[in-house]
Each structure stands twice: as structure tokens, then as C-alpha cells.
Design a protein around this motif. Structure first.
Motif, PDB file in Angstrom:
ATOM      1  N   VAL A 116       0.842  -1.204   0.000  1.00  0.00           N
ATOM      2  CA  VAL A 116       0.000   0.000   0.000  1.00  0.00           C
ATOM      3  C   VAL A 116       0.880   1.258   0.000  1.00  0.00           C
ATOM      4  CG1 VAL A 116      -1.668   1.350   1.342  1.00  0.00           C
ATOM      5  CG2 VAL A 116      -1.970  -1.118   1.112  1.00  0.00           C
ATOM      6  N   CYS A 117       1.963   1.216   0.786  1.00  0.00           N
ATOM      7  CA  CYS A 117       2.876   2.374   0.875  1.00  0.00           C
ATOM      8  C   CYS A 117       3.676   2.564  -0.413  1.00  0.00           C
ATOM      9  CB  CYS A 117       3.861   2.197   2.035  1.00  0.00           C
ATOM     10  SG  CYS A 117       3.122   2.251   3.673  1.00  0.00           S
ATOM     11  N   VAL A 118       4.278   1.468  -0.881  1.00  0.00           N
ATOM     12  CA  VAL A 118       5.217   1.566  -2.008  1.00  0.00           C
ATOM     13  C   VAL A 118       4.451   1.522  -3.318  1.00  0.00           C
ATOM     14  CG1 VAL A 118       7.198   0.527  -3.167  1.00  0.00           C
ATOM     15  CG2 VAL A 118       7.052   0.468  -0.683  1.00  0.00           C
ATOM     16  N   GLY A 119       4.345   2.644  -3.951  1.00  0.00           N
ATOM     17  CA  GLY A 119       3.697   2.738  -5.248  1.00  0.00           C
ATOM     18  C   GLY A 119       4.374   3.846  -6.014  1.00  0.00           C
ATOM     19  N   ALA A 120       3.586   4.584  -6.736  1.00  0.00           N
ATOM     20  CA  ALA A 120       4.152   5.654  -7.548  1.00  0.00           C
ATOM     21  C   ALA A 120       4.723   6.775  -6.683  1.00  0.00           C
ATOM     22  CB  ALA A 120       3.087   6.219  -8.483  1.00  0.00           C
ATOM     23  N   GLY A 121       4.307   6.831  -5.394  1.00  0.00           N
ATOM     24  CA  GLY A 121       4.842   7.870  -4.507  1.00  0.00           C
ATOM     25  C   GLY A 121       6.357   7.838  -4.433  1.00  0.00           C
ATOM     26  N   MET A 122       6.939   6.624  -4.493  1.00  0.00           N
ATOM     27  CA  MET A 122       8.393   6.522  -4.398  1.00  0.00           C
ATOM     28  C   MET A 122       9.081   7.163  -5.594  1.00  0.00           C
ATOM     29  SD  MET A 122       9.265   2.511  -5.128  1.00  0.00           S
ATOM     30  CE  MET A 122      10.921   2.674  -4.501  1.00  0.00           C
ATOM     31  N   LEU A 123       8.361   7.258  -6.729  1.00  0.00           N
ATOM     32  CA  LEU A 123       8.955   7.883  -7.907  1.00  0.00           C
ATOM     33  C   LEU A 123       9.141   9.387  -7.702  1.00  0.00           C
ATOM     34  CD1 LEU A 123       6.894   5.999 -10.653  1.00  0.00           C
ATOM     35  CD2 LEU A 123       9.215   5.494  -9.868  1.00  0.00           C
ATOM     36  N   GLY A 124       8.391   9.951  -6.740  1.00  0.00           N
ATOM     37  CA  GLY A 124       8.548  11.373  -6.446  1.00  0.00           C
ATOM     38  C   GLY A 124       9.646  11.667  -5.449  1.00  0.00           C
ATOM     39  N   LEU A 125      10.082  10.638  -4.688  1.00  0.00           N
ATOM     40  CA  LEU A 125      11.064  10.861  -3.626  1.00  0.00           C
ATOM     41  C   LEU A 125      12.420  11.377  -4.123  1.00  0.00           C
ATOM     42  CD1 LEU A 125      10.406   7.887  -1.157  1.00  0.00           C
ATOM     43  CD2 LEU A 125      10.071  10.322  -0.696  1.00  0.00           C
ATOM     44  N   TRP A 169      20.112  13.668   4.502  1.00  0.00           N
ATOM     45  CA  TRP A 169      18.942  14.388   5.004  1.00  0.00           C
ATOM     46  C   TRP A 169      17.640  13.829   4.435  1.00  0.00           C
ATOM     47  CZ3 TRP A 169      18.661  17.361   9.152  1.00  0.00           C
ATOM     48  CH2 TRP A 169      19.868  17.879   9.662  1.00  0.00           C
ATOM     49  N   SER A 170      17.672  13.309   3.203  1.00  0.00           N
ATOM     50  CA  SER A 170      16.479  12.648   2.646  1.00  0.00           C
ATOM     51  C   SER A 170      16.140  11.403   3.454  1.00  0.00           C
ATOM     52  CB  SER A 170      16.718  12.249   1.181  1.00  0.00           C
ATOM     53  OG  SER A 170      16.774  13.365   0.359  1.00  0.00           O
ATOM     54  N   MET A 171      17.168  10.612   3.765  1.00  0.00           N
ATOM     55  CA  MET A 171      16.942   9.399   4.548  1.00  0.00           C
ATOM     56  C   MET A 171      16.461   9.723   5.953  1.00  0.00           C
ATOM     57  SD  MET A 171      20.018   6.859   3.427  1.00  0.00           S
ATOM     58  CE  MET A 171      19.934   5.979   1.859  1.00  0.00           C
ATOM     59  N   LEU A 172      17.005  10.790   6.526  1.00  0.00           N
ATOM     60  CA  LEU A 172      16.555  11.206   7.856  1.00  0.00           C
ATOM     61  C   LEU A 172      15.094  11.640   7.805  1.00  0.00           C
ATOM     62  CD1 LEU A 172      17.315  11.767  10.823  1.00  0.00           C
ATOM     63  CD2 LEU A 172      17.970  14.086  10.131  1.00  0.00           C
ATOM     64  N   ALA A 173      14.728  12.403   6.775  1.00  0.00           N
ATOM     65  CA  ALA A 173      13.352  12.891   6.642  1.00  0.00           C
ATOM     66  C   ALA A 173      12.360  11.738   6.504  1.00  0.00           C
ATOM     67  CB  ALA A 173      13.227  13.825   5.448  1.00  0.00           C
ATOM     68  N   ILE A 174      12.707  10.730   5.675  1.00  0.00           N
ATOM     69  CA  ILE A 174      11.759   9.631   5.492  1.00  0.00           C
ATOM     70  C   ILE A 174      11.747   8.693   6.700  1.00  0.00           C
ATOM     71  CG2 ILE A 174      11.697   9.733   2.973  1.00  0.00           C
ATOM     72  CD1 ILE A 174      13.556   7.341   2.868  1.00  0.00           C
ATOM     73  N   THR A 175      12.862   8.616   7.434  1.00  0.00           N
ATOM     74  CA  THR A 175      12.880   7.792   8.659  1.00  0.00           C
ATOM     75  C   THR A 175      11.989   8.410   9.735  1.00  0.00           C
ATOM     76  OG1 THR A 175      15.138   7.031   8.202  1.00  0.00           O
ATOM     77  CG2 THR A 175      14.345   6.780  10.448  1.00  0.00           C
ATOM     78  N   VAL A 176      12.112   9.716   9.942  1.00  0.00           N
ATOM     79  CA  VAL A 176      11.260  10.410  10.924  1.00  0.00           C
ATOM     80  C   VAL A 176       9.798  10.272  10.520  1.00  0.00           C
ATOM     81  CG1 VAL A 176      10.639  12.676  11.839  1.00  0.00           C
ATOM     82  CG2 VAL A 176      13.049  12.028  11.667  1.00  0.00           C
ATOM     83  N   TYR A 211      12.735   2.264   0.113  1.00  0.00           N
ATOM     84  CA  TYR A 211      13.007   3.667  -0.219  1.00  0.00           C
ATOM     85  C   TYR A 211      14.501   3.976  -0.097  1.00  0.00           C
ATOM     86  CZ  TYR A 211       7.937   4.432   0.124  1.00  0.00           C
ATOM     87  OH  TYR A 211       6.580   4.377  -0.060  1.00  0.00           O
ATOM     88  N   PHE A 212      15.130   3.459   0.946  1.00  0.00           N
ATOM     89  CA  PHE A 212      16.577   3.646   1.115  1.00  0.00           C
ATOM     90  C   PHE A 212      17.331   3.093  -0.096  1.00  0.00           C
ATOM     91  CE2 PHE A 212      17.522   4.082   5.981  1.00  0.00           C
ATOM     92  CZ  PHE A 212      16.757   5.238   6.013  1.00  0.00           C
ATOM     93  N   LEU A 213      16.988   1.870  -0.474  1.00  0.00           N
ATOM     94  CA  LEU A 213      17.646   1.210  -1.603  1.00  0.00           C
ATOM     95  C   LEU A 213      17.451   2.003  -2.889  1.00  0.00           C
ATOM     96  CD1 LEU A 213      19.189  -1.358  -2.438  1.00  0.00           C
ATOM     97  CD2 LEU A 213      16.981  -2.483  -2.794  1.00  0.00           C
ATOM     98  N   TRP A 214      16.250   2.504  -3.091  1.00  0.00           N
ATOM     99  CA  TRP A 214      15.904   3.288  -4.282  1.00  0.00           C
ATOM    100  C   TRP A 214      16.686   4.602  -4.320  1.00  0.00           C
ATOM    101  CZ3 TRP A 214      13.932   3.011  -8.921  1.00  0.00           C
ATOM    102  CH2 TRP A 214      13.291   4.105  -9.531  1.00  0.00           C
ATOM    103  N   LEU A 215      16.710   5.325  -3.203  1.00  0.00           N
ATOM    104  CA  LEU A 215      17.408   6.611  -3.160  1.00  0.00           C
ATOM    105  C   LEU A 215      18.914   6.448  -3.339  1.00  0.00           C
ATOM    106  CD1 LEU A 215      15.520   8.568  -0.324  1.00  0.00           C
ATOM    107  CD2 LEU A 215      15.401   8.951  -2.785  1.00  0.00           C
TER     108      LEU A 215
END
Length: 404
Positions: free
Chosen positions: A17-26, A37-44, A228-232
Motif C-alpha cells: 500500500v505504501c510503495v507505489g508511484a509515490g516513491m517515484l517522487g522521492l 537528510w532525505s533518509m533522515l526525513a523519510i525515517t522520521v 526507499y533507502f535502496l531506491w534513493l
């Protein structure tokens, strides 16, 4: 004795449900903040969104297992709050459909060699029929798409991961660069990437109790975070930070990101795998979100489940975002940012209000209680408010915006 559903199964449902097209915007949303800082933002964001899901579980505990989000909100907070909450649910669904329709048109334009607006119309005409036909068809198509996404993601990522350039990943050419201020504007997109809250009641019904549902939610958000980490890392390790300037100029649209990646990927097979994954992610999210909005509007307008009723629901579900996409196409990341700002209502603020109301009742302390006490409730609600504020500050150019 009936076998209990596995925690891994529930976690995978939440992750999908979480992982969809939204990850393409990250990647585009996080280009200014870059890797750390991206990883910190998504972890928080992941931690806050997990906590808010647990708060919904706590608020639901004295209701029937089949209870809906709307029913509990209406019962605890009243008709007006529920109406506003429902409006935000519809807004998020509608603007996500708008973003997927626009992006699919731009990607299909390159693949089919036709006008992007014609491609968007073709995309809606073909793939919205799955939703119109039945939930069973959506179920079957979704399973095939998720399997295809896993294969193409694995193949594409393995090709990118083997070529990660550490100096690009750490932005070594820009040792005095500013990153932290850009993380604030990224939060709405990050929040959208963990928007599973409409599935909380389903998880509770699936397990028949809150404790196992709590573990499944945590497992699902951890899986999503790992992906998300792997993708970024794979994107930021292959595409220089300054290359995102042209992508951001085009509103962070997925086709612009794919074109930028194409220029640095040497292997055509990896390039095709990433393109296939991106299209499958958009299509999977389109029919998933489309089904949610379709069912919501059918209930709202009391349309029947026969062909005539489903056709009416199809029209109000898909035609408005299609028309808006054709008339006012703007960036993928911008659209998802608006969705994230609106989603703060039902992903952060409403869960906080519900759990406070639940705890004020005599039996509020019995059974499952989300950890963190009143402090965590305050943190979740404050995070929601700040995320929405940061979005509108970014829109008003009151936050630093990365331009490459």
C-alpha cells in the motif's frame, strides 16, 4: 483450529500500500536534501506515521472488527469533523489520480510516439475499466503488477546498485553544500509515501485483534523504508545532484527523471527495467487509488452496483481528474506534495483527536494502548501541522527550493 494469518503477510500488504508511484517522487523531492537528510526525513516520517496508525488501532478497539475509519470518526468526533475528513480523503485520492494520469501520458508519449494528452485519455480509457468491472479484476491485475514490479525493480536496482558512485552519493563535489533546509519541503512527499491509514481497519479485521495488527503495521513500514533507502541510494549514486535541475524544472515529472537516468545508465536492459518498473508502479497505484475513490464515491452518492450505477461512479471518479490533467498539467512532485499536505488531516491530526477522545472514556485504558502516551499524540499532531505548513511555505517561496 484455524491457522492465524502470518505477520509477514500483513506486513507485505501494508508495504505494498505504501510503495507505489509515490516513491517515484522521492528522488526529485529529496534532490536538495540529498542522501543523508532525505533518509533522515523519510525515517522520521516513517516513525511518526507508524505511531499514528497505532493510534487508529487504539481508537478502533471498542468497535466491531469490520468498522470503518469514517464510522469511528463520525461517532467520536461528530458529523462536521467527519465530513471535513472525508473531503480530505477524496482530495488526496483525486489529486493522486490526477498525478498518475498526467505522468502516464508523458511516459506513454515517448513509448507510443503520440501526443501526451491523447496518451492520458488512452490510459484512463483502458485501465479505469478494471475498476469499473469489479474489485476481483483489480485484485487479479494488482497481483500481476506487484509481481512484475518486484521483478523489474530487483533487476533495475541490481543494475544501478552495482554502479553506485560514492562521490555522487555523498555529493563530494559540493563539500560546503546546504542540505538540511531542503528536507522540510520534502516532508509532504515523504508523508504520502507512508499513507497506509485507510488499511488499518482491514489489518485489525485480518488478525482479529490489535496487537498482531500493530506488529504487521510496523513490519510493513520498515519494509517500505528499506525499499526507499535502496531506491534513493541507487538513484543518488548514479545521477549527479546538479542533474536534477532539469527534472525539477519540469515539475519532478517521472518521464523527466527517467530521461535523466537514461543519460547515465550504460546498460539498455537496466534502463528498460527501470522504465518498466516506473510504468507498473504508476499503473498499480492508479487502479489501487482509483478503486478506493470509486468505492468512496459510490457510497457517498448512493450509486448502485449494477452497470448503470457503476458507470455513474466511474464517471465521477475518473473524468474530473482526467479533465484537470488535460487542462492544467503540472508537476508530479507538486501534485503529490498537495496530497501529502491534505493527508496530514487523516494520517496525523484525526488519529490524534480520536485517541484523545478514546482515552477520555472510562474504558479507554483497557486493552491495546498505543505507546508514547500524551507526548506521542502531541508529536504526531504537531508533525502533521508542520508538514502542511512547510508545504504551503514552499509554494509561497518561503522555504529554500533546490533548482539544481
Amino acid at each position: 483450529m484455524t491457522e492465524k494469518p502470518s505477520l509477514l503477510g500483513g506486513a507485505c500488504i501494508i508495504a505494498s500500500v505504501c510503495v507505489g508511484a509515490g516513491m517515484l517522487g522521492l528522488p526529485s523531492a529529496g534532490a536538495g536534501a540529498w542522501t543523508f537528510w532525505s533518509m533522515l526525513a523519510i525515517t522520521v516520517t516513517m516513525l511518526i506515521m507508524t505511531a499514528s496508525g497505532w493510534m487508529l488501532l487504539e481508537a478502533f478497539k471498542h468497535y466491531d472488527l469490520r468498522v470503518s475509519f469514517n464510522t469511528v470518526t463520525k461517532d467520536m468526533l461528530g458529523d462536521k469533523v467527519n465530513m471535513f475528513n472525508s473531503l480530505m480523503v477524496y482530495f488526496v485520492g483525486g489529486i493522486l489520480l490526477y498525478a498518475y494520469i498526467t505522468s502516464s501520458g508523458l511516459i506513454l508519449q515517448d513509448m507510443l510516439g503520440i501526443n501526451s494528452k491523447a496518451a492520458s485519455i488512452l490510459f484512463v480509457a483502458v485501465f479505469s475499466l478494471f475498476v469499473w468491472h469489479s474489485t476481483r479484476v483489480v485484485d487479479r491485475v494488482s497481483v500481476m503488477l506487484i509481481a512484475f514490479m518486484v521483478l523489474s525493480f530487483t533487476f533495475g536496482i541490481s543494475g544501478l546498485a552495482t554502479n553506485v558512485n560514492t562521490s555522487l552519493l555523498l555529493d563530494a563535489v559540493n563539500p560546503e553544500g546546504r542540505y538540511a533546509p531542503y528536507a522540510m519541503a520534502m516532508l509532504p512527499v515523504a508523508l504520502t509515501s507512508f499513507g497506509y491509514h485507510h488499511s488499518v481497519s482491514s489489518m485489525r479485521a485480518y488478525y482479529g485483534e490489535e496487537r498482531r495488527a500493530q506488529h504487521a503495521i510496523f513490519g510493513g513500514t520498515v519494509i517500505a523504508l528499506g525499499l526507499y533507502f535502496l531506491w534513493l541510494v541507487s538513484i543518488f549514486g548514479n545521477l549527479p545532484r546538479e542533474s536534477f535541475g532539469s527534472v525539477i524544472e519540469q515539475g519532478g515529472n517521472v518521464d523527466a527523471l527517467l530521461m535523466a537516468l537514461d543519460s547515465v545508465i550504460e546498460s539498455q536492459s537496466v534502463e528498460r527495467a527501470i522504465n518498466a518498473f516506473s510504468m507498473a508502479a504508476i499503473l498499480s497505484s492508479f487502479i489501487g487509488v482509483g478503486l478506493g475513490v470509486f468505492d468512496f464515491l459510490a457510497d457517498l452518492f448512493c450509486f448502485g452496483n449494477d452497470k448503470k450505477g457503476r458507470t455513474k461512479t466511474w464517471f465521477v471518479t475518473f473524468i474530473p481528474p482526467l479533465v484537470l490533467s488535460l487542462l492544467y498539467p503540472f508537476g508530479f512532485v507538486m501534485a503529490i506534495g498537495y496530497a501529502g499536505a491534505a493527508a496530514t488531516v487523516w494520517a496525523c491530526i484525526i488519529p490524534g483527536l480520536l485517541v484523545m477522545k478514546s482515552r477520555s472514556k472510562e474504558k479507554g485504558k483497557e486493552g491495546f494502548v498505543a505507546p508514547g502516551g500524551a507526548t506521542m499524540v502531541g508529536v504526531v499532531m504537531l508533525f502533521g501541522v508542520l508538514t502542511a505548513v512547510f508545504h504551503f511555505m514552499a509554494m509561497a517561496n518561503m522555504l529554500p527550493l533546490f533548482s539544481g
